[in-house]
Design a protein around this motif. Structure first.
Motif, PDB file in Angstrom:
ATOM      1  N   LEU A 167       0.872  -1.169   0.000  1.00 17.05           N
ATOM      2  CA  LEU A 167       0.000   0.000   0.000  1.00 17.05           C
ATOM      3  C   LEU A 167       0.906   1.214   0.000  1.00 17.05           C
ATOM      4  N   MET A 168       0.764   2.059  -1.018  1.00 15.71           N
ATOM      5  CA  MET A 168       1.643   3.215  -1.161  1.00 15.71           C
ATOM      6  C   MET A 168       0.836   4.498  -1.104  1.00 15.71           C
ATOM      7  N   LEU A 169       1.189   5.381  -0.191  1.00 12.19           N
ATOM      8  CA  LEU A 169       0.543   6.685  -0.081  1.00 12.19           C
ATOM      9  C   LEU A 169       1.231   7.648  -1.037  1.00 12.19           C
ATOM     10  N   CYS A 170       0.463   8.190  -1.971  1.00  6.19           N
ATOM     11  CA  CYS A 170       1.032   9.081  -2.979  1.00  6.19           C
ATOM     12  C   CYS A 170       0.446  10.484  -2.822  1.00  6.19           C
ATOM     13  N   GLY A 171       1.335  11.491  -2.802  1.00  2.00           N
ATOM     14  CA  GLY A 171       0.840  12.846  -2.649  1.00  2.00           C
ATOM     15  C   GLY A 171       1.635  13.883  -3.402  1.00  2.00           C
ATOM     16  N   THR A 172       2.580  13.450  -4.238  1.00  2.00           N
ATOM     17  CA  THR A 172       3.421  14.385  -4.990  1.00  2.00           C
ATOM     18  C   THR A 172       3.693  13.827  -6.380  1.00  2.00           C
ATOM     19  N   GLY A 173       4.263  14.675  -7.230  1.00  2.00           N
ATOM     20  CA  GLY A 173       4.615  14.228  -8.573  1.00  2.00           C
ATOM     21  C   GLY A 173       5.695  13.164  -8.561  1.00  2.00           C
ATOM     22  N   ILE A 221      -3.753  34.381  -6.938  1.00  2.00           N
ATOM     23  CA  ILE A 221      -3.123  33.794  -8.127  1.00  2.00           C
ATOM     24  C   ILE A 221      -3.481  32.313  -8.128  1.00  2.00           C
ATOM     25  N   ALA A 222      -4.484  31.942  -8.899  1.00  2.00           N
ATOM     26  CA  ALA A 222      -4.965  30.565  -8.923  1.00  2.00           C
ATOM     27  C   ALA A 222      -4.359  29.848 -10.124  1.00  2.00           C
ATOM     28  N   LEU A 223      -3.286  29.113  -9.885  1.00  2.00           N
ATOM     29  CA  LEU A 223      -2.559  28.446 -10.965  1.00  2.00           C
ATOM     30  C   LEU A 223      -2.075  27.078 -10.514  1.00  2.00           C
ATOM     31  N   GLN A 224      -1.992  26.163 -11.472  1.00  2.00           N
ATOM     32  CA  GLN A 224      -1.470  24.823 -11.227  1.00  2.00           C
ATOM     33  C   GLN A 224      -0.002  24.791 -11.629  1.00  2.00           C
ATOM     34  N   GLY A 225       0.886  24.437 -10.715  1.00  2.00           N
ATOM     35  CA  GLY A 225       2.308  24.324 -11.009  1.00  2.00           C
ATOM     36  C   GLY A 225       2.634  22.982 -11.644  1.00  2.00           C
ATOM     37  N   PRO A 226       3.923  22.641 -11.796  1.00  2.00           N
ATOM     38  CA  PRO A 226       5.089  23.412 -11.331  1.00  2.00           C
ATOM     39  C   PRO A 226       5.375  24.624 -12.216  1.00  2.00           C
ATOM     40  N   MET A 245       8.624  36.657  -0.118  1.00  2.00           N
ATOM     41  CA  MET A 245       7.998  35.434  -0.610  1.00  2.00           C
ATOM     42  C   MET A 245       8.081  34.382   0.501  1.00  2.00           C
ATOM     43  N   ILE A 246       6.960  33.730   0.742  1.00  2.00           N
ATOM     44  CA  ILE A 246       6.895  32.683   1.765  1.00  2.00           C
ATOM     45  C   ILE A 246       6.711  31.341   1.082  1.00  2.00           C
ATOM     46  N   THR A 247       7.550  30.367   1.438  1.00  2.00           N
ATOM     47  CA  THR A 247       7.462  29.048   0.822  1.00  2.00           C
ATOM     48  C   THR A 247       7.818  27.974   1.833  1.00  2.00           C
ATOM     49  N   LYS A 248       7.629  26.716   1.435  1.00  2.00           N
ATOM     50  CA  LYS A 248       7.950  25.575   2.285  1.00  2.00           C
ATOM     51  C   LYS A 248       9.126  24.817   1.678  1.00  2.00           C
ATOM     52  N   GLU A 249       9.920  24.196   2.522  1.00  2.00           N
ATOM     53  CA  GLU A 249      11.033  23.364   2.055  1.00  2.00           C
ATOM     54  C   GLU A 249      10.485  21.981   1.700  1.00  2.00           C
ATOM     55  N   SER A 250       9.799  21.913   0.576  1.00  2.00           N
ATOM     56  CA  SER A 250       9.198  20.650   0.166  1.00  2.00           C
ATOM     57  C   SER A 250      10.224  19.681  -0.399  1.00  2.00           C
ATOM     58  N   GLY A 251      11.351  20.189  -0.873  1.00  2.00           N
ATOM     59  CA  GLY A 251      12.376  19.335  -1.445  1.00  2.00           C
ATOM     60  C   GLY A 251      12.660  19.680  -2.882  1.00  2.00           C
ATOM     61  N   ALA A 252      13.720  19.072  -3.425  1.00  2.00           N
ATOM     62  CA  ALA A 252      14.201  19.422  -4.757  1.00  2.00           C
ATOM     63  C   ALA A 252      13.177  19.165  -5.849  1.00  2.00           C
ATOM     64  N   GLU A 253      12.317  18.132  -5.657  1.00  2.00           N
ATOM     65  CA  GLU A 253      11.362  17.772  -6.705  1.00  2.00           C
ATOM     66  C   GLU A 253      10.141  18.681  -6.737  1.00  2.00           C
ATOM     67  N   SER A 298       9.916  21.915  -7.142  1.00  2.00           N
ATOM     68  CA  SER A 298      10.189  23.163  -7.855  1.00  2.00           C
ATOM     69  C   SER A 298      10.422  24.329  -6.906  1.00  2.00           C
ATOM     70  N   VAL A 299      10.728  24.023  -5.641  1.00  2.00           N
ATOM     71  CA  VAL A 299      11.001  25.072  -4.663  1.00  2.00           C
ATOM     72  C   VAL A 299      12.322  25.754  -4.967  1.00  2.00           C
ATOM     73  N   GLU A 300      13.304  24.985  -5.439  1.00  2.00           N
ATOM     74  CA  GLU A 300      14.631  25.545  -5.667  1.00  2.00           C
ATOM     75  C   GLU A 300      14.593  26.688  -6.675  1.00  2.00           C
ATOM     76  N   GLN A 301      13.869  26.510  -7.801  1.00  2.00           N
ATOM     77  CA  GLN A 301      13.779  27.560  -8.813  1.00  2.00           C
ATOM     78  C   GLN A 301      13.106  28.801  -8.252  1.00  2.00           C
ATOM     79  N   LYS A 302      12.037  28.579  -7.505  1.00  2.00           N
ATOM     80  CA  LYS A 302      11.282  29.687  -6.918  1.00  2.00           C
ATOM     81  C   LYS A 302      12.133  30.454  -5.909  1.00  2.00           C
ATOM     82  N   LEU A 303      12.808  29.707  -5.037  1.00  2.00           N
ATOM     83  CA  LEU A 303      13.607  30.332  -3.992  1.00  2.00           C
ATOM     84  C   LEU A 303      14.794  31.092  -4.571  1.00  2.00           C
ATOM     85  N   GLN A 304      15.490  30.460  -5.496  1.00  2.00           N
ATOM     86  CA  GLN A 304      16.672  31.108  -6.072  1.00  2.00           C
ATOM     87  C   GLN A 304      16.291  32.334  -6.894  1.00  2.00           C
TER      88      GLN A 304
END
Length: 273
Positions: A3-9, A178-183, A201-209, A211-217
């Motif tokens: 059983l695999m819980l999936c919640g990200t790309g 701003i109602a948009l679907q990423g990444p 800009m406020i964001t979460k450290e969700s991880g490299a996958e 698209s936080v890195e592009q936004k943050l940088q």
């Protein structure tokens, strides 16, 4: 069966990887749209939220032998439910964690450990604030930032009815939604920052996958203040293990299922003897 819980790309990519390694699984997702994307890749799915008791019942009824948790890094309730359900049945729990982001110290990068801290940090800085943490905790930021004449709060979130209704209920004007679907690409992030005159800009450290890195940088390079909510640390006990690579997780899951099969065969032989 897993059983695999999936919640990200990247959870979808992991599911495809595991199946490719001969590890059968069912992906558990919250929304029908997420299920559709997984089924397009030939992955069996079930839809709907699961609390601890519901997950225990599902694991028992369907005879699952392991739990793989690839839900969002900030889905703390989902992590807890999965770990507790697996532990209650003596099943192994495998958590996939996206590789973290490594950033040198930057004078405009402010790291915090909660949504409340992030809201208070933005309140101190003031200016045009863009919130990119989604709609789930929107109330926390609205309470601290709306109504301050020195702050303009814009929110970037998924274009679903629930989010739009929440914005309206909290008093966030349409021009600031701003109602948009990423990444989103770096260029898209830069264009949005310029259009809304973003200063914080406020964001979460969700991880490299995520698209936080592009936004943050992009934000730091443009001279914005970035308030980064640090990813919570997950601690596993008992049969729980955490992996940051597909290959490592697949190897561990395969070994555990093989060992479980061996134990079952040994028990069956003893009964026959």
């Amino acid at each position: 069966m897993i059983l695999m819980l999936c919640g990200t790309g990247d959870a979808r990519k992991l599911a495809v990887f595991l199946i490719g390694r001969g590890l059968p699984l069912t992906a558990s997702v919250v929304t029908a749209s997420a299920a559709e994307r997984l089924e397009e890749a030939g992955i069996s799915t079930r839809t709907g939220r699961l609390d601890r008791e519901a997950m225990i019942a599902l694991l028992q009824q369907e005879g699952y032998r392991a739990v793989v948790d690839a839900s969002h890094p900030f889905a703390l309730e989902a992590h807890a439910n999965a770990m507790q359900a697996a532990a209650a049945l003596g099943l192994p729990y495998f958590r996939y964690e996206r590789p973290g982001l490594a950033f040198d110290k930057h004078p405009r990068l402010i790291k915090v450990h909660s949504y409340e801290e992030a809201a208070l940090a933005a309140k101190r800085i003031k200016g045009s604030v863009m919130l990119t943490t989604g709609g789930k905790t929107l109330e926390i930021f609205a309470e601290q930032l709306l109504g301050d004449p020195e702050i303009r709060l814009t929110v970037r979130l998924l274009p679903c009815l629930e989010n739009m209704e929440k914005c309206s209920r909290l008093g966030i004007e349409q021009r600031n939604v701003i109602a948009l679907q990423g990444p989103f690409s770096r260029e898209m992030n830069e264009a949005l920052f310029r259009h809304y005159g973003t200063q914080v800009m406020i964001t979460k450290e969700s991880g490299a996958e995520g698209s936080v890195e592009q936004k943050l940088q992009a934000a730091l390079d443009m001279g914005l203040y970035v308030i980064l909510i640090v990813r919570p640390q997950l601690h596993c006990a008992g049969k729980g293990k955490i992996f940051d690579s597909f290959a490592g997780l697949a190897q561990a899951v395969g070994a555990e299922l093989a060992a479980d099969c061996g134990r079952k065969n040994e028990t069956a032989e003893k009964r026959e003897g």
